[in-house]
Design a protein around this motif. Structure first.
Motif, PDB file in Angstrom:
ATOM      1  N   PRO A   1       0.826  -1.302   0.121  1.00 23.98           N
ATOM      2  CA  PRO A   1      -0.064  -0.016  -0.108  1.00 23.98           C
ATOM      3  C   PRO A   1       0.954   1.403  -0.069  1.00 23.98           C
ATOM      4  CG  PRO A   1      -1.012  -1.735   1.513  1.00 23.98           C
ATOM      5  CD  PRO A   1       0.489  -1.981   1.165  1.00 23.98           C
ATOM      6  N   ILE A   2       1.786   1.339   0.700  1.00 24.53           N
ATOM      7  CA  ILE A   2       2.839   2.482   0.711  1.00 24.53           C
ATOM      8  C   ILE A   2       3.718   2.679  -0.569  1.00 24.53           C
ATOM      9  CG2 ILE A   2       4.788   1.582   2.087  1.00 24.53           C
ATOM     10  CD1 ILE A   2       4.892   4.261   3.495  1.00 24.53           C
ATOM     11  N   PHE A   3       4.046   1.514  -1.089  1.00 24.57           N
ATOM     12  CA  PHE A   3       4.604   1.491  -2.204  1.00 24.57           C
ATOM     13  C   PHE A   3       3.922   1.991  -3.359  1.00 24.57           C
ATOM     14  CE2 PHE A   3       6.105  -0.104  -6.314  1.00 24.57           C
ATOM     15  CZ  PHE A   3       7.298  -0.158  -6.279  1.00 24.57           C
ATOM     16  N   ILE A   4       2.534   1.620  -3.329  1.00 25.32           N
ATOM     17  CA  ILE A   4       1.777   2.170  -4.558  1.00 25.32           C
ATOM     18  C   ILE A   4       1.381   3.674  -4.196  1.00 25.32           C
ATOM     19  CG2 ILE A   4      -0.645   1.994  -5.335  1.00 25.32           C
ATOM     20  CD1 ILE A   4      -0.728  -0.896  -4.342  1.00 25.32           C
ATOM     21  N   THR A   5       1.279   4.116  -3.135  1.00 26.48           N
ATOM     22  CA  THR A   5       1.258   5.610  -2.690  1.00 26.48           C
ATOM     23  C   THR A   5       2.296   6.330  -3.170  1.00 26.48           C
ATOM     24  OG1 THR A   5      -0.275   4.757  -0.941  1.00 26.48           O
ATOM     25  CG2 THR A   5       0.421   7.170  -0.819  1.00 26.48           C
ATOM     26  N   SER A   6       3.627   5.959  -2.805  1.00 27.96           N
ATOM     27  CA  SER A   6       4.548   6.531  -3.198  1.00 27.96           C
ATOM     28  C   SER A   6       4.961   6.832  -4.501  1.00 27.96           C
ATOM     29  CB  SER A   6       6.097   5.865  -2.446  1.00 27.96           C
ATOM     30  OG  SER A   6       6.172   4.748  -2.967  1.00 27.96           O
ATOM     31  N   ILE A   7       4.672   5.571  -5.417  1.00 28.98           N
ATOM     32  CA  ILE A   7       5.084   5.612  -6.862  1.00 28.98           C
ATOM     33  C   ILE A   7       4.216   7.069  -7.442  1.00 28.98           C
ATOM     34  CG2 ILE A   7       3.057   4.494  -8.007  1.00 28.98           C
ATOM     35  CD1 ILE A   7       6.798   3.535  -8.151  1.00 28.98           C
ATOM     36  N   GLN A   8       2.886   7.490  -6.592  1.00 26.55           N
ATOM     37  CA  GLN A   8       2.352   8.483  -7.267  1.00 26.55           C
ATOM     38  C   GLN A   8       3.050   9.829  -7.395  1.00 26.55           C
ATOM     39  OE1 GLN A   8      -0.497   7.526  -8.764  1.00 26.55           O
ATOM     40  NE2 GLN A   8      -0.191   5.650  -8.038  1.00 26.55           N
ATOM     41  N   TYR A   9       4.252   9.889  -6.585  1.00 23.46           N
ATOM     42  CA  TYR A   9       5.009  11.137  -6.697  1.00 23.46           C
ATOM     43  C   TYR A   9       5.810  11.008  -7.468  1.00 23.46           C
ATOM     44  CZ  TYR A   9       2.701  12.589  -2.170  1.00 23.46           C
ATOM     45  OH  TYR A   9       2.016  13.159  -1.336  1.00 23.46           O
ATOM     46  N   VAL A  10       6.185  10.099  -8.448  1.00 22.51           N
ATOM     47  CA  VAL A  10       7.121   9.777  -9.388  1.00 22.51           C
ATOM     48  C   VAL A  10       6.731  10.085 -10.794  1.00 22.51           C
ATOM     49  CG1 VAL A  10       8.915   7.893 -10.322  1.00 22.51           C
ATOM     50  CG2 VAL A  10       8.264   8.120  -7.977  1.00 22.51           C
ATOM     51  N   PRO A  11       7.052  10.864 -11.636  1.00 22.21           N
ATOM     52  CA  PRO A  11       6.577  11.185 -12.873  1.00 22.21           C
ATOM     53  C   PRO A  11       6.363   9.929 -13.892  1.00 22.21           C
ATOM     54  CG  PRO A  11       8.071  12.751 -12.301  1.00 22.21           C
ATOM     55  CD  PRO A  11       8.460  11.696 -11.278  1.00 22.21           C
ATOM     56  N   LEU A  12       5.335   9.502 -14.363  1.00 18.99           N
ATOM     57  CA  LEU A  12       5.146   8.532 -15.313  1.00 18.99           C
ATOM     58  C   LEU A  12       6.316   8.138 -16.345  1.00 18.99           C
ATOM     59  CD1 LEU A  12       3.219   6.246 -16.267  1.00 18.99           C
ATOM     60  CD2 LEU A  12       2.043   7.862 -17.567  1.00 18.99           C
ATOM     61  N   PRO A  13       6.810   9.300 -17.093  1.00 13.65           N
ATOM     62  CA  PRO A  13       7.699   9.176 -17.922  1.00 13.65           C
ATOM     63  C   PRO A  13       8.976   8.204 -17.166  1.00 13.65           C
ATOM     64  CG  PRO A  13       6.990  11.174 -18.355  1.00 13.65           C
ATOM     65  CD  PRO A  13       6.468  10.770 -17.049  1.00 13.65           C
TER      66      PRO A  13
ATOM     67  N   LEU B   1      -0.496   4.289 -13.044  1.00 10.61           N
ATOM     68  CA  LEU B   1      -1.886   4.528 -13.572  1.00 10.61           C
ATOM     69  C   LEU B   1      -3.112   4.164 -12.745  1.00 10.61           C
ATOM     70  CD1 LEU B   1      -0.706   3.305 -17.256  1.00 10.61           C
ATOM     71  CD2 LEU B   1      -0.681   5.559 -16.535  1.00 10.61           C
ATOM     72  N   LEU B   2      -3.145   3.135 -12.305  1.00  6.45           N
ATOM     73  CA  LEU B   2      -4.496   2.935 -11.592  1.00  6.45           C
ATOM     74  C   LEU B   2      -4.791   3.384 -10.003  1.00  6.45           C
ATOM     75  CD1 LEU B   2      -4.883  -1.185 -12.550  1.00  6.45           C
ATOM     76  CD2 LEU B   2      -5.901   1.180 -13.790  1.00  6.45           C
ATOM     77  N   GLY B   3      -3.399   3.776  -9.551  1.00  6.01           N
ATOM     78  CA  GLY B   3      -3.590   4.343  -8.125  1.00  6.01           C
ATOM     79  C   GLY B   3      -4.071   3.153  -7.106  1.00  6.01           C
ATOM     80  N   LEU B   4      -3.831   3.605  -5.775  1.00  8.60           N
ATOM     81  CA  LEU B   4      -4.161   2.888  -4.575  1.00  8.60           C
ATOM     82  C   LEU B   4      -5.554   2.062  -4.713  1.00  8.60           C
ATOM     83  CD1 LEU B   4      -2.865   1.570  -2.318  1.00  8.60           C
ATOM     84  CD2 LEU B   4      -3.788   3.553  -0.898  1.00  8.60           C
ATOM     85  N   ARG B   5      -6.683   3.136  -4.725  1.00  8.53           N
ATOM     86  CA  ARG B   5      -7.847   2.583  -4.732  1.00  8.53           C
ATOM     87  C   ARG B   5      -8.321   1.318  -5.638  1.00  8.53           C
ATOM     88  NH1 ARG B   5      -7.854   7.376  -2.478  1.00  8.53           N
ATOM     89  NH2 ARG B   5      -9.315   7.935  -0.811  1.00  8.53           N
TER      90      ARG B   5
ATOM     91  N   LEU C   1       9.960  -0.959  12.123  1.00  6.39           N
ATOM     92  CA  LEU C   1       9.721   0.248  11.519  1.00  6.39           C
ATOM     93  C   LEU C   1       8.510   0.082  10.284  1.00  6.39           C
ATOM     94  CD1 LEU C   1      10.382   3.278  10.942  1.00  6.39           C
ATOM     95  CD2 LEU C   1      12.637   2.765   9.983  1.00  6.39           C
ATOM     96  N   ARG C   2       9.066  -0.657   9.431  1.00  4.22           N
ATOM     97  CA  ARG C   2       8.024  -0.913   8.138  1.00  4.22           C
ATOM     98  C   ARG C   2       6.712  -0.892   8.562  1.00  4.22           C
ATOM     99  NH1 ARG C   2       9.662  -1.867   3.246  1.00  4.22           N
ATOM    100  NH2 ARG C   2      10.991   0.083   3.847  1.00  4.22           N
ATOM    101  N   LEU C   3       6.295  -1.940   9.779  1.00  4.92           N
ATOM    102  CA  LEU C   3       5.024  -1.928   9.955  1.00  4.92           C
ATOM    103  C   LEU C   3       4.472  -0.621  10.426  1.00  4.92           C
ATOM    104  CD1 LEU C   3       5.250  -5.382  11.911  1.00  4.92           C
ATOM    105  CD2 LEU C   3       4.548  -5.040   9.742  1.00  4.92           C
ATOM    106  N   GLU C   4       5.326   0.050  11.232  1.00  4.02           N
ATOM    107  CA  GLU C   4       4.812   1.315  11.923  1.00  4.02           C
ATOM    108  C   GLU C   4       4.463   2.548  10.619  1.00  4.02           C
ATOM    109  OE1 GLU C   4       6.020   4.764  15.037  1.00  4.02           O
ATOM    110  OE2 GLU C   4       7.526   3.789  13.796  1.00  4.02           O
ATOM    111  N   GLU C   5       5.397   2.668   9.740  1.00  6.39           N
ATOM    112  CA  GLU C   5       5.032   3.660   8.658  1.00  6.39           C
ATOM    113  C   GLU C   5       4.011   3.169   7.891  1.00  6.39           C
ATOM    114  OE1 GLU C   5       9.087   4.007   6.867  1.00  6.39           O
ATOM    115  OE2 GLU C   5       9.000   2.058   6.018  1.00  6.39           O
ATOM    116  N   THR C   6       3.594   2.082   7.478  1.00  3.18           N
ATOM    117  CA  THR C   6       2.627   1.377   6.694  1.00  3.18           C
ATOM    118  C   THR C   6       1.372   1.360   7.510  1.00  3.18           C
ATOM    119  OG1 THR C   6       3.172  -0.985   7.055  1.00  3.18           O
ATOM    120  CG2 THR C   6       4.088   0.151   5.266  1.00  3.18           C
ATOM    121  N   GLY C   7       1.372   1.576   8.702  1.00  2.00           N
ATOM    122  CA  GLY C   7       0.133   1.510   9.430  1.00  2.00           C
ATOM    123  C   GLY C   7      -0.324   0.290  10.119  1.00  2.00           C
ATOM    124  N   TRP C   8       0.450  -0.745   9.705  1.00  2.00           N
ATOM    125  CA  TRP C   8       0.136  -2.068  10.280  1.00  2.00           C
ATOM    126  C   TRP C   8       0.338  -2.378  11.699  1.00  2.00           C
ATOM    127  CZ3 TRP C   8      -2.661  -5.488   7.746  1.00  2.00           C
ATOM    128  CH2 TRP C   8      -2.772  -5.390   6.203  1.00  2.00           C
TER     129      TRP C   8
END
Length: 339
Positions: free
Chosen positions: A174-186, A209-213, A268-275
């Protein structure tokens, strides 16, 4: 929606053709440990190539900080923190497998994070903290914990039932998909030209292209995340029972060790992802939570983790938490129903 799906499918077809019939392969496997047959240009005796978000990189930075080893740090980006730097020609000269971290000691590379942890103790100055127990039985237990928390490069999610580390990639999605939105598509699409495999850039492009939801509702991905969740729940109980049984501050007892370095980065990984908060609400892990606070209170944590925080990851973590709070259906899709 149909237009987006058509674009995704078109990109996959083009990427497949390029990957299998045109693009040359540059991948080179490396063995864990120090490679004394290879020499890399260096300016300081100890240099570390690492990524701020990478679980394994965090372990390497933390052990250097705990041991007081002065190092030259080389930040290396993954696509989720900006671009495919791990497969750039320059970094492939350092690590032909294109993964982080890589420690360089007097010009010789040391590969694989757990090998780096043990190697760092071996080169630490006299008087440095002893993070590897002198007692052979305790050292064996420590190595078992390292294996339990390891993410194996050759099979990232293999053995989830046996190892907590194998659950980390799924829970990170989930956080990976969210972070990729800040990276330009090209930039994401450049992976079809530079990455070792077709699969990775195709996956990253789909996420972009599809986003998290939309992505989180894909059946196979949801199954992967929820399997990771179920196994990690059991592993957290193992941590908790171990800490509760001996009543000491660290996982081996009274002394902080390499095992605590590894477990701290996992938490830490569990904390930053909300798990971590989700697991805390669902189960009895009070000892684990107290233990994690002790780890974060150590000065080395600030030096190795807090001071290396990446802005994209920080924003993605906040975005993910906000999205789950604002959209209960999204939170339900991520967390799922406990089995």
């Amino acid at each position: 929606m149909n237009a987006i799906l058509s674009l995704v499918l078109g990109l996959l077809v083009v990427g497949l053709i390029w990957s299998f019939f045109i693009k040359p392969r540059r991948f080179g496997a490396v063995a864990g440990g120090v490679d004394r047959t290879k020499t890399i240009a260096y300016s300081k005796p100890v240099e570390l190539y690492s990524n701020s978000f990478s679980h394994c990189s965090r372990k390497a930075r933390l052990v250097l900080a705990e041991l007081g080893i002065e190092a030259q740090h080389h930040p290396i980006d993954l696509i989720e923190t900006g671009w495919y730097q791990t497969v750039s020609p320059a970094y492939l000269q350092v690590n032909p497998s294109g993964v982080v971290p890589t420690l360089v000691h007097n010009g010789h590379p040391v590969y694989e994070s757990d090998d780096i942890l043990n190697y760092a103790q071996a080169i630490a100055d006299e008087g440095a903290p002893q993070l590897v127990p002198d007692d052979p039985q305790l050292e064996g237990k420590m190595q078992d914990w390292l294996h339990f928390c390891a993410i194996v490069s050759a099979d990232l999610m293999g053995g989830m039932k046996e190892r907590a580390g194998a659950c980390i990639p799924g829970l990170t999605m989930p956080i990976f998909i969210t972070s990729i939105q800040y990276v330009p598509l090209p930039t994401v699409l450049k992976g079809f030209l530079t990455h070792f495999t077709f699969k990775s850039p195709a996956l990253f492009t789909t996420f972009k292209l599809l986003g998290l939801r939309r992505v989180i509702r894909l059946e196979k991905l949801a199954e992967l995340i929820h399997n990771s969740r179920d196994h990690m729940s059991t592993h957290l109980e193992t941590f908790n029972q171990t800490l509760k049984a001996h009543g000491e501050p660290w996982i081996l007892g009274s002394s902080y060790s390499l095992a605590d370095v590894s477990i701290g980065c996992l938490l830490l990984r569990l904390e930053e992802t909300g798990w971590l908060s989700w697991f805390a609400e669902k189960g009895q892990i009070a000892e684990v939570l107290d233990y994690y606070e002790r780890i974060k209170a150590r000065p080395a944590w600030t030096q190795a983790i807090t001071d290396h925080a990446h802005p994209i990851v920080t924003k993605a973590s906040a975005d993910l938490m906000s999205a789950k709070t604002a959209d209960p259906a999204l939170a339900e899709a991520i967390y799922g129903a406990p089995r």
